[in-house]
Design an enzyme around this catalytic site. Structure first.
Site, PDB file in Angstrom:
ATOM      1  N   LYS A 195       0.817  -1.217   0.000  1.00 19.64           N
ATOM      2  CA  LYS A 195       0.000   0.000   0.000  1.00 19.64           C
ATOM      3  C   LYS A 195       0.852   1.270   0.000  1.00 19.64           C
ATOM      4  O   LYS A 195       2.066   1.212   0.247  1.00 19.64           O
ATOM      5  CB  LYS A 195      -0.945  -0.044   1.210  1.00 19.64           C
ATOM      6  CG  LYS A 195      -1.958  -1.205   1.151  1.00 19.64           C
ATOM      7  CD  LYS A 195      -2.939  -1.155   2.330  1.00 19.64           C
ATOM      8  CE  LYS A 195      -3.956  -2.278   2.248  1.00 19.64           C
ATOM      9  NZ  LYS A 195      -4.964  -2.190   3.341  1.00 19.64           N
ATOM     10  N   TYR A 248     -12.390  -1.407  -3.681  1.00 19.09           N
ATOM     11  CA  TYR A 248     -12.920  -1.588  -2.324  1.00 19.09           C
ATOM     12  C   TYR A 248     -14.435  -1.423  -2.263  1.00 19.09           C
ATOM     13  O   TYR A 248     -14.982  -1.135  -1.194  1.00 19.09           O
ATOM     14  CB  TYR A 248     -12.215  -0.620  -1.360  1.00 19.09           C
ATOM     15  CG  TYR A 248     -10.830  -1.074  -0.977  1.00 19.09           C
ATOM     16  CD1 TYR A 248     -10.637  -2.196  -0.156  1.00 19.09           C
ATOM     17  CD2 TYR A 248      -9.692  -0.396  -1.413  1.00 19.09           C
ATOM     18  CE1 TYR A 248      -9.369  -2.623   0.205  1.00 19.09           C
ATOM     19  CE2 TYR A 248      -8.410  -0.824  -1.054  1.00 19.09           C
ATOM     20  CZ  TYR A 248      -8.261  -1.932  -0.236  1.00 19.09           C
ATOM     21  OH  TYR A 248      -7.009  -2.361   0.133  1.00 19.09           O
ATOM     22  N   ASN A 259      -2.066   0.087   6.841  1.00 17.42           N
ATOM     23  CA  ASN A 259      -1.530  -1.177   7.345  1.00 17.42           C
ATOM     24  C   ASN A 259      -0.666  -1.944   6.343  1.00 17.42           C
ATOM     25  O   ASN A 259      -0.577  -3.156   6.380  1.00 17.42           O
ATOM     26  CB  ASN A 259      -2.668  -2.040   7.913  1.00 17.42           C
ATOM     27  CG  ASN A 259      -3.727  -2.335   6.872  1.00 17.42           C
ATOM     28  OD1 ASN A 259      -3.569  -2.004   5.709  1.00 17.42           O
ATOM     29  ND2 ASN A 259      -4.811  -2.975   7.291  1.00 17.42           N
ATOM     30  N   HIS A 268      -2.193  -5.452   1.474  1.00 19.02           N
ATOM     31  CA  HIS A 268      -3.496  -6.103   1.277  1.00 19.02           C
ATOM     32  C   HIS A 268      -3.259  -7.591   1.067  1.00 19.02           C
ATOM     33  O   HIS A 268      -2.244  -7.977   0.477  1.00 19.02           O
ATOM     34  CB  HIS A 268      -4.178  -5.532   0.026  1.00 19.02           C
ATOM     35  CG  HIS A 268      -5.402  -6.306  -0.388  1.00 19.02           C
ATOM     36  ND1 HIS A 268      -6.614  -6.122   0.222  1.00 19.02           N
ATOM     37  CD2 HIS A 268      -5.583  -7.282  -1.314  1.00 19.02           C
ATOM     38  CE1 HIS A 268      -7.512  -6.953  -0.322  1.00 19.02           C
ATOM     39  NE2 HIS A 268      -6.898  -7.671  -1.262  1.00 19.02           N
ATOM     40  N   GLU A 328      -9.650 -10.086  -7.752  1.00 17.75           N
ATOM     41  CA  GLU A 328      -8.715  -8.986  -7.506  1.00 17.75           C
ATOM     42  C   GLU A 328      -7.505  -9.054  -8.447  1.00 17.75           C
ATOM     43  O   GLU A 328      -7.042  -8.033  -8.954  1.00 17.75           O
ATOM     44  CB  GLU A 328      -8.276  -9.014  -6.038  1.00 17.75           C
ATOM     45  CG  GLU A 328      -9.427  -8.660  -5.097  1.00 17.75           C
ATOM     46  CD  GLU A 328      -9.138  -8.908  -3.621  1.00 17.75           C
ATOM     47  OE1 GLU A 328     -10.037  -8.634  -2.801  1.00 17.75           O
ATOM     48  OE2 GLU A 328      -8.020  -9.380  -3.276  1.00 17.75           O
TER      49      GLU A 328
HETATM   50  P1  ADP Z   1      -8.027  -6.668   5.697  1.00 17.49           P
HETATM   51  O1  ADP Z   1      -7.221  -5.749   4.810  1.00 17.49           O
HETATM   52  O2  ADP Z   1      -7.218  -7.173   6.863  1.00 17.49           O
HETATM   53  O3  ADP Z   1      -8.716  -7.771   4.938  1.00 17.49           O
HETATM   54  P2  ADP Z   1     -10.643  -5.367   5.846  1.00 17.49           P
HETATM   55  O4  ADP Z   1     -10.974  -6.119   4.599  1.00 17.49           O
HETATM   56  O5  ADP Z   1     -11.567  -5.472   6.999  1.00 17.49           O
HETATM   57  O6  ADP Z   1      -9.176  -5.764   6.366  1.00 17.49           O
HETATM   58  O7  ADP Z   1     -10.498  -3.824   5.508  1.00 17.49           O
HETATM   59  C1  ADP Z   1      -9.901  -3.397   4.303  1.00 17.49           C
HETATM   60  C2  ADP Z   1      -8.959  -2.255   4.602  1.00 17.49           C
HETATM   61  O8  ADP Z   1      -9.717  -1.132   5.073  1.00 17.49           O
HETATM   62  C3  ADP Z   1      -7.948  -2.517   5.714  1.00 17.49           C
HETATM   63  O9  ADP Z   1      -6.817  -3.248   5.290  1.00 17.49           O
HETATM   64  C4  ADP Z   1      -7.591  -1.101   6.134  1.00 17.49           C
HETATM   65  O10 ADP Z   1      -6.671  -0.489   5.206  1.00 17.49           O
HETATM   66  C5  ADP Z   1      -8.943  -0.406   6.030  1.00 17.49           C
HETATM   67  N1  ADP Z   1      -9.647  -0.426   7.312  1.00 17.49           N
HETATM   68  C6  ADP Z   1     -10.230  -1.501   7.918  1.00 17.49           C
HETATM   69  N2  ADP Z   1     -10.782  -1.165   9.097  1.00 17.49           N
HETATM   70  C7  ADP Z   1     -10.548   0.169   9.257  1.00 17.49           C
HETATM   71  C8  ADP Z   1     -10.876   1.132  10.279  1.00 17.49           C
HETATM   72  N3  ADP Z   1     -11.555   0.779  11.376  1.00 17.49           N
HETATM   73  N4  ADP Z   1     -10.463   2.399  10.094  1.00 17.49           N
HETATM   74  C9  ADP Z   1      -9.780   2.778   8.978  1.00 17.49           C
HETATM   75  N5  ADP Z   1      -9.450   1.924   7.977  1.00 17.49           N
HETATM   76  C10 ADP Z   1      -9.821   0.641   8.109  1.00 17.49           C
HETATM   77 MG    MG Z   2     -10.166  -7.681   3.453  1.00 18.03          MG
END
Ligand code: ADP
Ligand code: MG
Length: 138
Positions: A10, A50, A113, A116, A127
């Site tokens: 990212k 997304y 974070n 992905h 994807e």
């Molecule tokens: P993952 O990437 O671990 O699969 P999710 O699919 O739940 O997580 O969420 C997609 C992305 O959205 C996350 O990787 C993160 O970048 C963002 N995200 C998720 N939860 C939050 C939150 N509470 N606040 C801000 N950004 C978030």
């Molecule tokens: Mg996810």
């Protein structure tokens, strides 16, 4: 059975110069890179990617974050790829990620974070096809 997952390094990790370190962890964990490109998502493209999260409160924050700078997109092949890659990246919130995971090492927050990882074989295929034509998947 050998299968495939999809990943993005990212914008936060790209900005901090962690692309090489993350790719090394991916290699060392036994994943084979079968497609890869560096690109910069428009906010429209990030929003499409997304789309499943469009009702979530963080959606607009997520779209602006993911379109603020370059990313590296890749398709990875390994036995049990989807599940093993989710283990390698760690929990969504780096504060809850296990030691030795990519997010524990490189992620700053639940939003920013670092990486992905697809959550199912079906989404991995969707994807991967979002970024790569069939001719670009080796
Ligand atoms: P993952 O990437 O671990 O699969 P999710 O699919 O739940 O997580 O969420 C997609 C992305 O959205 C996350 O990787 C993160 O970048 C963002 N995200 C998720 N939860 C939050 C939150 N509470 N606040 C801000 N950004 C978030
Ligand atoms: Mg996810």
């Amino acid at each position: 059975m050998t299968n495939r997952t999809f990943t993005m390094i990212k914008p936060d990790a790209t900005e901090k110069g962690h692309t090489g370190g993350i790719l090394k962890m991916i290699n060392d964990a036994g994943f084979r890179i079968v497609a890869m490109k560096m690109t910069h998502l428009s906010s429209e493209k990030a929003g499409q990617f997304y789309n499943v999260h469009k009702e979530r409160p963080f959606y607009s924050e997520l779209v602006s974050f993911m379109s603020r700078g370059p990313i590296t997109a890749a398709i990875l092949e390994k036995e049990n790829a989807v599940e093993d890659f989710r283990k390698l990246i760690g929990a969504t919130n780096p504060a809850q990620a296990d030691e030795g995971t990519i997010r524990k090492l490189y992620a700053a927050s639940i939003g920013e974070n670092a990486v992905h990882g697809s959550d199912s074989d079906e989404n991995a295929a969707i994807e991967g096809d979002f970024f790569f034509s069939r001719l670009e998947q080796f």
